[in-house]
Design an enzyme around this catalytic site. Structure first.
Site, PDB file in Angstrom:
ATOM      1  N   THR A 108      -9.021  10.017  -9.028  1.00 17.14           N
ATOM      2  CA  THR A 108      -8.485   9.389 -10.238  1.00 17.14           C
ATOM      3  C   THR A 108      -9.131   9.959 -11.495  1.00 17.14           C
ATOM      4  N   GLY A 146     -16.586   5.653  -7.037  1.00 17.67           N
ATOM      5  CA  GLY A 146     -17.768   4.854  -6.742  1.00 17.67           C
ATOM      6  C   GLY A 146     -18.958   5.741  -6.434  1.00 17.67           C
ATOM      7  N   GLU A 165      -6.814   2.595  -4.094  1.00 16.31           N
ATOM      8  CA  GLU A 165      -6.182   3.166  -2.894  1.00 16.31           C
ATOM      9  C   GLU A 165      -4.673   3.041  -2.953  1.00 16.31           C
TER      10      GLU A 165
HETATM   11  C1  LIG Z   1     -14.656  -4.736  -0.688  1.00 11.01           C
HETATM   12  C2  LIG Z   1     -13.863  -3.718   0.015  1.00 11.01           C
HETATM   13  C3  LIG Z   1     -14.751  -2.947   0.901  1.00 11.01           C
HETATM   14  C4  LIG Z   1     -14.258  -2.050   1.722  1.00 11.01           C
HETATM   15  C5  LIG Z   1     -12.811  -1.816   1.757  1.00 11.01           C
HETATM   16  C6  LIG Z   1     -12.537  -0.618   2.549  1.00 11.01           C
HETATM   17  C7  LIG Z   1     -12.415   0.543   1.984  1.00 11.01           C
HETATM   18  C8  LIG Z   1     -12.450   0.707   0.519  1.00 11.01           C
HETATM   19  C9  LIG Z   1     -12.729   2.133   0.218  1.00 11.01           C
HETATM   20  C10 LIG Z   1     -12.619   2.589  -0.964  1.00 11.01           C
HETATM   21  C11 LIG Z   1     -12.281   1.649  -2.070  1.00 11.01           C
HETATM   22  C12 LIG Z   1     -13.042   2.069  -3.224  1.00 11.01           C
HETATM   23  C13 LIG Z   1     -12.614   3.114  -3.875  1.00 11.01           C
HETATM   24  C14 LIG Z   1     -11.190   3.442  -4.061  1.00 11.01           C
HETATM   25  C15 LIG Z   1     -10.826   4.742  -4.008  1.00 11.01           C
HETATM   26  C16 LIG Z   1      -9.558   5.163  -4.558  1.00 11.01           C
HETATM   27  O1  LIG Z   1      -8.820   4.413  -5.135  1.00 11.01           O
HETATM   28  S1  LIG Z   1      -9.196   6.811  -4.275  1.00 11.01           S
HETATM   29  C17 LIG Z   1      -7.735   7.110  -5.200  1.00 11.01           C
HETATM   30  C18 LIG Z   1      -6.519   6.437  -4.564  1.00 11.01           C
HETATM   31  N1  LIG Z   1      -5.341   6.835  -5.280  1.00 11.01           N
HETATM   32  C19 LIG Z   1      -4.112   6.633  -4.789  1.00 11.01           C
HETATM   33  O2  LIG Z   1      -3.905   6.033  -3.747  1.00 11.01           O
HETATM   34  C20 LIG Z   1      -3.009   7.203  -5.622  1.00 11.01           C
HETATM   35  C21 LIG Z   1      -1.697   6.557  -5.278  1.00 11.01           C
HETATM   36  N2  LIG Z   1      -0.594   7.490  -5.527  1.00 11.01           N
HETATM   37  C22 LIG Z   1       0.046   8.114  -4.480  1.00 11.01           C
HETATM   38  O3  LIG Z   1      -0.241   7.921  -3.326  1.00 11.01           O
HETATM   39  C23 LIG Z   1       1.173   9.050  -4.839  1.00 11.01           C
HETATM   40  O4  LIG Z   1       0.971   9.556  -6.098  1.00 11.01           O
HETATM   41  C24 LIG Z   1       2.533   8.354  -4.751  1.00 11.01           C
HETATM   42  C25 LIG Z   1       2.429   6.991  -5.377  1.00 11.01           C
HETATM   43  C26 LIG Z   1       2.850   8.242  -3.312  1.00 11.01           C
HETATM   44  C27 LIG Z   1       3.611   9.075  -5.518  1.00 11.01           C
HETATM   45  O5  LIG Z   1       3.350  10.428  -5.416  1.00 11.01           O
HETATM   46  P1  LIG Z   1       4.525  11.457  -5.621  1.00 11.01           P
HETATM   47  O6  LIG Z   1       5.255  11.109  -6.880  1.00 11.01           O
HETATM   48  O7  LIG Z   1       4.049  12.813  -5.439  1.00 11.01           O
HETATM   49  O8  LIG Z   1       5.334  11.091  -4.355  1.00 11.01           O
HETATM   50  P2  LIG Z   1       6.841  10.956  -4.202  1.00 11.01           P
HETATM   51  O9  LIG Z   1       7.507  12.083  -4.946  1.00 11.01           O
HETATM   52  O10 LIG Z   1       7.239   9.572  -4.498  1.00 11.01           O
HETATM   53  O11 LIG Z   1       6.899  11.265  -2.652  1.00 11.01           O
HETATM   54  C28 LIG Z   1       6.678  12.588  -2.222  1.00 11.01           C
HETATM   55  C29 LIG Z   1       6.744  12.578  -0.736  1.00 11.01           C
HETATM   56  O12 LIG Z   1       5.409  12.485  -0.239  1.00 11.01           O
HETATM   57  C30 LIG Z   1       5.296  11.410   0.658  1.00 11.01           C
HETATM   58  N3  LIG Z   1       3.961  10.874   0.507  1.00 11.01           N
HETATM   59  C31 LIG Z   1       3.412  10.423  -0.629  1.00 11.01           C
HETATM   60  N4  LIG Z   1       2.151  10.003  -0.377  1.00 11.01           N
HETATM   61  C32 LIG Z   1       1.934  10.209   0.947  1.00 11.01           C
HETATM   62  C33 LIG Z   1       0.807   9.969   1.802  1.00 11.01           C
HETATM   63  N5  LIG Z   1      -0.323   9.430   1.353  1.00 11.01           N
HETATM   64  N6  LIG Z   1       0.909  10.324   3.098  1.00 11.01           N
HETATM   65  C34 LIG Z   1       2.073  10.871   3.551  1.00 11.01           C
HETATM   66  N7  LIG Z   1       3.177  11.103   2.800  1.00 11.01           N
HETATM   67  C35 LIG Z   1       3.083  10.771   1.506  1.00 11.01           C
HETATM   68  C36 LIG Z   1       6.363  10.456   0.217  1.00 11.01           C
HETATM   69  O13 LIG Z   1       6.686   9.604   1.287  1.00 11.01           O
HETATM   70  C37 LIG Z   1       7.473  11.407  -0.142  1.00 11.01           C
HETATM   71  O14 LIG Z   1       8.078  11.845   1.017  1.00 11.01           O
HETATM   72  P3  LIG Z   1       9.655  12.138   0.990  1.00 11.01           P
HETATM   73  O15 LIG Z   1      10.289  10.799   0.748  1.00 11.01           O
HETATM   74  O16 LIG Z   1       9.916  12.700   2.338  1.00 11.01           O
HETATM   75  O17 LIG Z   1       9.880  13.086  -0.154  1.00 11.01           O
HETATM   76  C1  LIG Z   2     -12.695  -1.152  -8.138  1.00  2.93           C
HETATM   77  C2  LIG Z   2     -12.036   0.204  -8.163  1.00  2.93           C
HETATM   78  C3  LIG Z   2     -12.621   1.267  -7.496  1.00  2.93           C
HETATM   79  C4  LIG Z   2     -12.025   2.520  -7.546  1.00  2.93           C
HETATM   80  N1  LIG Z   2     -12.643   3.565  -6.916  1.00  2.93           N
HETATM   81  C5  LIG Z   2     -12.080   4.796  -6.980  1.00  2.93           C
HETATM   82  C6  LIG Z   2     -12.712   5.900  -6.341  1.00  2.93           C
HETATM   83  O1  LIG Z   2     -13.774   5.756  -5.737  1.00  2.93           O
HETATM   84  N2  LIG Z   2     -12.137   7.125  -6.429  1.00  2.93           N
HETATM   85  C7  LIG Z   2     -10.950   7.318  -7.106  1.00  2.93           C
HETATM   86  O2  LIG Z   2     -10.470   8.454  -7.149  1.00  2.93           O
HETATM   87  N3  LIG Z   2     -10.309   6.277  -7.704  1.00  2.93           N
HETATM   88  C8  LIG Z   2     -10.849   5.036  -7.649  1.00  2.93           C
HETATM   89  N4  LIG Z   2     -10.219   3.978  -8.253  1.00  2.93           N
HETATM   90  C9  LIG Z   2      -9.030   4.229  -9.070  1.00  2.93           C
HETATM   91  C10 LIG Z   2      -7.753   3.734  -8.387  1.00  2.93           C
HETATM   92  O3  LIG Z   2      -7.413   4.570  -7.324  1.00  2.93           O
HETATM   93  C11 LIG Z   2      -6.654   3.684  -9.444  1.00  2.93           C
HETATM   94  O4  LIG Z   2      -7.003   2.707 -10.393  1.00  2.93           O
HETATM   95  C12 LIG Z   2      -5.320   3.344  -8.795  1.00  2.93           C
HETATM   96  O5  LIG Z   2      -4.858   4.452  -8.053  1.00  2.93           O
HETATM   97  C13 LIG Z   2      -4.254   2.948  -9.838  1.00  2.93           C
HETATM   98  O6  LIG Z   2      -4.059   3.983 -10.764  1.00  2.93           O
HETATM   99  P1  LIG Z   2      -4.238   3.666 -12.327  1.00  2.93           P
HETATM  100  O7  LIG Z   2      -5.483   2.935 -12.521  1.00  2.93           O
HETATM  101  O8  LIG Z   2      -4.001   4.929 -13.054  1.00  2.93           O
HETATM  102  O9  LIG Z   2      -3.061   2.643 -12.667  1.00  2.93           O
HETATM  103  P2  LIG Z   2      -1.515   3.045 -13.153  1.00  2.93           P
HETATM  104  O10 LIG Z   2      -0.944   3.901 -12.126  1.00  2.93           O
HETATM  105  O11 LIG Z   2      -1.658   3.529 -14.533  1.00  2.93           O
HETATM  106  O12 LIG Z   2      -0.893   1.600 -13.064  1.00  2.93           O
HETATM  107  C14 LIG Z   2      -0.755   0.783 -14.205  1.00  2.93           C
HETATM  108  C15 LIG Z   2       0.566   0.050 -14.072  1.00  2.93           C
HETATM  109  O13 LIG Z   2       1.619   1.023 -14.071  1.00  2.93           O
HETATM  110  C16 LIG Z   2       2.507   0.791 -12.989  1.00  2.93           C
HETATM  111  N5  LIG Z   2       3.065   2.049 -12.471  1.00  2.93           N
HETATM  112  C17 LIG Z   2       2.445   3.246 -12.366  1.00  2.93           C
HETATM  113  N6  LIG Z   2       3.245   4.156 -11.806  1.00  2.93           N
HETATM  114  C18 LIG Z   2       4.427   3.520 -11.539  1.00  2.93           C
HETATM  115  C19 LIG Z   2       5.649   3.904 -10.940  1.00  2.93           C
HETATM  116  N7  LIG Z   2       5.850   5.160 -10.498  1.00  2.93           N
HETATM  117  N8  LIG Z   2       6.624   2.964 -10.809  1.00  2.93           N
HETATM  118  C20 LIG Z   2       6.415   1.698 -11.223  1.00  2.93           C
HETATM  119  N9  LIG Z   2       5.279   1.266 -11.818  1.00  2.93           N
HETATM  120  C21 LIG Z   2       4.294   2.168 -11.962  1.00  2.93           C
HETATM  121  C22 LIG Z   2       1.624   0.137 -11.922  1.00  2.93           C
HETATM  122  O14 LIG Z   2       2.425  -0.628 -11.018  1.00  2.93           O
HETATM  123  C23 LIG Z   2       0.708  -0.731 -12.768  1.00  2.93           C
HETATM  124  O15 LIG Z   2       1.349  -1.964 -13.010  1.00  2.93           O
HETATM  125  C24 LIG Z   2     -10.808   2.711  -8.241  1.00  2.93           C
HETATM  126  C25 LIG Z   2     -10.198   1.628  -8.894  1.00  2.93           C
HETATM  127  C26 LIG Z   2     -10.806   0.373  -8.860  1.00  2.93           C
HETATM  128  C27 LIG Z   2     -10.153  -0.788  -9.567  1.00  2.93           C
END
Ligand SMILES: CC/C=C\C/C=C\C/C=C\C/C=C\C=C\C(=O)SCCNC(=O)CCNC(=O)[C@H](O)C(C)(C)COP(=O)(O)OP(=O)(O)OC[C@H]1O[C@@H](n2cnc3c(N)ncnc32)[C@H](O)[C@@H]1OP(=O)(O)O
Ligand SMILES: Cc1cc2nc3c(=O)[nH]c(=O)nc-3n(C[C@H](O)[C@H](O)[C@H](O)COP(=O)(O)OP(=O)(O)OC[C@H]3O[C@@H](n4cnc5c(N)ncnc54)[C@H](O)[C@@H]3O)c2cc1C
Length: 627
Positions: free
Chosen positions: A113, A152, A395
């Site tokens: 991110t 993190g 995630e």
């Molecule tokens: C207290 C809690 C304690 C423990 C909990 C346990 C664990 C916690 C661990 C970590 C938490 C702390 C830190 C958090 C870390 C993070 O947040 S890391 C960052 C995470 N970020 C995301 O998840 C980003 C989300 N966005 C996306 O996944 C993609 O951008 C999208 C939303 C899917 C859209 O992407 P895009 O526009 O490129 O995709 P589309 O054009 O809509 O689709 C393209 C095709 O790709 C396929 N696709 C997309 N994603 C995936 C995937 N992950 N795997 C497989 N395939 C995927 C999608 O289906 C489309 O396929 P098609 O329809 O055939 O074209």
């Molecule tokens: C506690 C915490 C820990 C995290 N740890 C990590 C980490 O370790 N590593 C890391 O890489 N990231 C981490 N993240 C980031 C996290 O993965 C992002 O915050 C998450 O993927 C959401 O993206 P964003 O914050 O840009 O929100 P946005 O995507 O900007 O979302 C904002 C709003 O826009 C809307 N929106 C966005 N796109 C669309 C769409 N295509 N259609 C409709 N609505 C849409 C959403 O629904 C939401 O309401 C962490 C976040 C938190 C809160």
């Protein structure tokens, strides 16, 4: 293991409650505990230990790992850094980096991110430009919005980091790929040249996870630092694409599955606290000649709490079922077979949102069910909420993931209409979409949820097609229909959650003792009946339920609450959380909530003296009209 060693677990806990520490002290205290925890966790069994001592050691390790996994600066090291090396590294890279990571010789995080992009991975701006002359990648953050933001442990803890960056070769972009980047000197821990690091500030929760920011100023890394299992860059700069660009996103699927099991755990903790407190708290006097009853005997209190027990079971069963699918798809991916990845992705995009939405709401309901004492931080319900609600966003933000699932459901339905067979968890979409007559049985209700999903998916496809016929582009039609697209995904997710919970419990029922089977199946019935009442509008619209059926459902629901009541405390005790893990004045096993509330209150720094210095400095002159 002698009692002293067990006490070392207590040494992991805080004399001064964390609430009274500064932001900086909280982090420093969390590092102290995390290091102690890892040392405790990894203290090895020696061969001359007795079986009993080995058992106690393993138990201590379970206790310590459960205490610290949720909020530690090391969280990303285990939950994403290591899994990414495993999933995205070549054999040679895995061999080298896993040894160092597992031994905690290095501490890593996962930086995807950015300040400007979280959801839209294809919009990430961090650049990794290949220089064939030096066989290096040049990492650069061209604008502020390209700074990594949120990872993190990134701020002051990690010295290595998986950086998801856009690969450029000879000016051409080749998409987002993972790079292993050392960010701090291993001796001095100073940020390396060309690397800017810092902490993003105080948050609603997770305040010891050390979420940070990272900017690059033309920082160079060698070619072998790109994790090259799924795609490669050869020495001369030739790019070798992987079989599927989305394999790069594998860690996210893994964590989404992990989150479902974690929500089961979070919710179990919260309902243990709230239910135990409800068993000791007495309040009001509905019957004049009787003592104040336990608040657990109020049916409204049972309505607030018992669904949380059933939901924790449901999430756990679904998580175990999903893990099996994850492992089998992972094995298939390893042999180049990709065709089940979309379904796994769609499932994770349904179950991660629904489990986090429900868990967040039910944890808050557990807090509210404890009245004023639930509002105390010493109850540990607010913090549990803070941890769980973060999972709504990280995630993969829930709305975005539900829309991803809708993408798969729409494709499956359109294919089905054209005669393409449906498979796996979407096979039911080919089923009968009309319910002849309401069948109030548990299986009948679950079938009704499947009918609701079929009808919502088919109707939203019709809406999309009508919008496109009216001249809207597919993208505009999709956006215009997106509220109903997420509703269709939720309906599919509900149908999966219910049917998997029921079927997984049925599988286990045969080996349970009759009394245990009865109680656990009552929870299944409660869960299904609760959701039928929650979604009664859908049932009335699509599942031919009548008002008489609804009345019957309501009565059955109330009877189920009464049936579960005698076992309610036993059901949360069965989660078997130690007091140190619950860390709650209200949820301790001995039920001494009032004494613990007072003990914790006396730890407030303000109680160190009877008169605070502000009386003489401000209040007294103020009250004497002298300020
Ligand atoms: C207290 C809690 C304690 C423990 C909990 C346990 C664990 C916690 C661990 C970590 C938490 C702390 C830190 C958090 C870390 C993070 O947040 S890391 C960052 C995470 N970020 C995301 O998840 C980003 C989300 N966005 C996306 O996944 C993609 O951008 C999208 C939303 C899917 C859209 O992407 P895009 O526009 O490129 O995709 P589309 O054009 O809509 O689709 C393209 C095709 O790709 C396929 N696709 C997309 N994603 C995936 C995937 N992950 N795997 C497989 N395939 C995927 C999608 O289906 C489309 O396929 P098609 O329809 O055939 O074209
Ligand atoms: C506690 C915490 C820990 C995290 N740890 C990590 C980490 O370790 N590593 C890391 O890489 N990231 C981490 N993240 C980031 C996290 O993965 C992002 O915050 C998450 O993927 C959401 O993206 P964003 O914050 O840009 O929100 P946005 O995507 O900007 O979302 C904002 C709003 O826009 C809307 N929106 C966005 N796109 C669309 C769409 N295509 N259609 C409709 N609505 C849409 C959403 O629904 C939401 O309401 C962490 C976040 C938190 C809160």
């Amino acid at each position: 293991m002698d009692e002293q060693k067990v006490l070392s677990i207590k040494g992991l806990l805080d004399d001064t409650p964390e609430e009274y520490l500064s932001h900086k002290e909280k982090y420093e205290n969390s590092i102290r505990k995390s290091v102690l925890f890892y040392k405790t966790l990894h203290s090895t069994e020696d061969e001359n230990m007795s079986v009993d001592e080995k058992t106690k050691l393993n138990f201590r390790n379970i206790v310590t790992s459960a205490i610290f996994k949720d909020n530690s600066p090391f969280m990303l090291h285990n939950s994403m850094f290591i899994p990414t090396i495993m999933g995205q590294g070549t054999d040679e890279q895995r061999e080298y980096w896993m040894k160092r990571a597992k031994n905690m010789e290095i501490i890593g995080t996962y930086a995807q991110t950015e300040l400007g992009h979280g959801t839209f991975i294809r919009g990430l701006e961090t650049q990794a430009t290949y220089d064939p002359d030096t066989e290096e990648f040049v990492l650069h953050s061209p604008v502020l919005s390209s700074y990594k933001w949120w990872p993190g442990g990134l701020a002051h803890t990690a010295n290595y980091c998986i950086v998801m960056a856009r690969l450029y070769i000879k000016g051409k972009s080749h998409g987002i790929h993972p790079f292993m980047v050392q960010i701090r000197d291993e001796e001095t821990h100073m940020p390396l040249p060309g690397i800017k690091l810092g902490e993003i500030g105080a948050k609603l929760g997770f305040n010891t996870v050390n979420n940070g920011f990272l900017g690059f100023e033309n920082h160079r890394i060698s070619r072998d630092r790109m994790l090259m299992k799924n795609a490669q860059v050869l020495k001369d700069g030739t790019f070798v694409a992987g079989s599927n660009s989305k394999l790069t996103y594998g860690t996210m699927v893994y964590v989404r599955v992990l989150i479902v099991s974690n929500m089961a755990n979070m919710l179990a903790k919260a309902v243990t606290i709230a239910l135990r407190y409800s068993a000791i708290r007495r309040q009001s006097q509905p019957k004049p000649d009787e003592p104040e009853p336990q608040i657990l005997d109020y049916v409204t209190q049972q309505h607030k709490l018992f669904i949380a027990i059933a939901s924790s079971h449901a999430f756990y069963m679904n998580a175990m079922w999903l893990w099996e699918i994850y492992y089998s798809v992972s094995l298939q991916l390893a042999s180049g077979k990709l065709d089940n990845l979309p379904e796994l992705h769609a499932l994770a995009c349904c179950l991660k949102p629904l489990s986090t939405i429900d868990a967040t709401a039910m944890i808050e309901k557990c807090r509210l069910a404890c009245g004023g004492h639930g509002y105390m931080l010493s109850a540990n319900l607010a913090q549990t909420y803070g941890l769980a609600t973060a999972a709504y966003t990280y995630e993969g933000e829930n709305t975005v993931l539900l829309l991803q699932a809708a993408r798969s459901l729409v494709k499956a339905w359109v294919g089905h209409v054209k005669g393409r067979p449906l498979k796996g968890t979407m096979a039911y979409l080919a089923g009968d979409s009309t319910v002849k007559a309401w069948d109030g049985s548990i299986d009948g209700i679950i079938q009704s949820f499947k009918v609701v999903a079929i009808r919502k998916i088919s109707s939203v496809v019709k809406i999309l097609q009508d919008y496109e016929k009216s001249g809207l582009s597919p993208e505009d039609a999709w956006n215009k229909a997106s509220v109903f697209l997420t509703a269709a995904s939720e309906a599919h997710g509900r149908a999966v959650l219910l049917s998997v919970y029921k079927s997984e419990m049925d599988k286990r029922a045969a080996v349970l003792s009759p009394p245990l089977r009865k109680v656990l199946l009552q929870l299944v019935d409660l869960y299904v009946t609760y959701w039928a009442l929650e979604k009664v509008g859908d049932m009335l619209l699509y599942a031919s339920i009548t008002d008489k059926d609804v009345d019957e459902l309501q009565r059955r629901y109330i009877e189920l609450l009464a049936a579960i009541r005698p076992n309610a405390v036993g059901l949360v005790d069965a989660f078997d959380f130690r007091d140190e893990i619950l860390n709650s004045t209200l949820g301790a096993y001995d039920g001494r909530a009032y004494e613990r509330l007072m003990e914790e209150a006396m730890k407030s720094p303000l109680n160190a003296e009877p008169v605070n210095q502000t009386f003489h400095k401000y209040l007294k002159p103020f009250m004497r009209g002298k300020l």
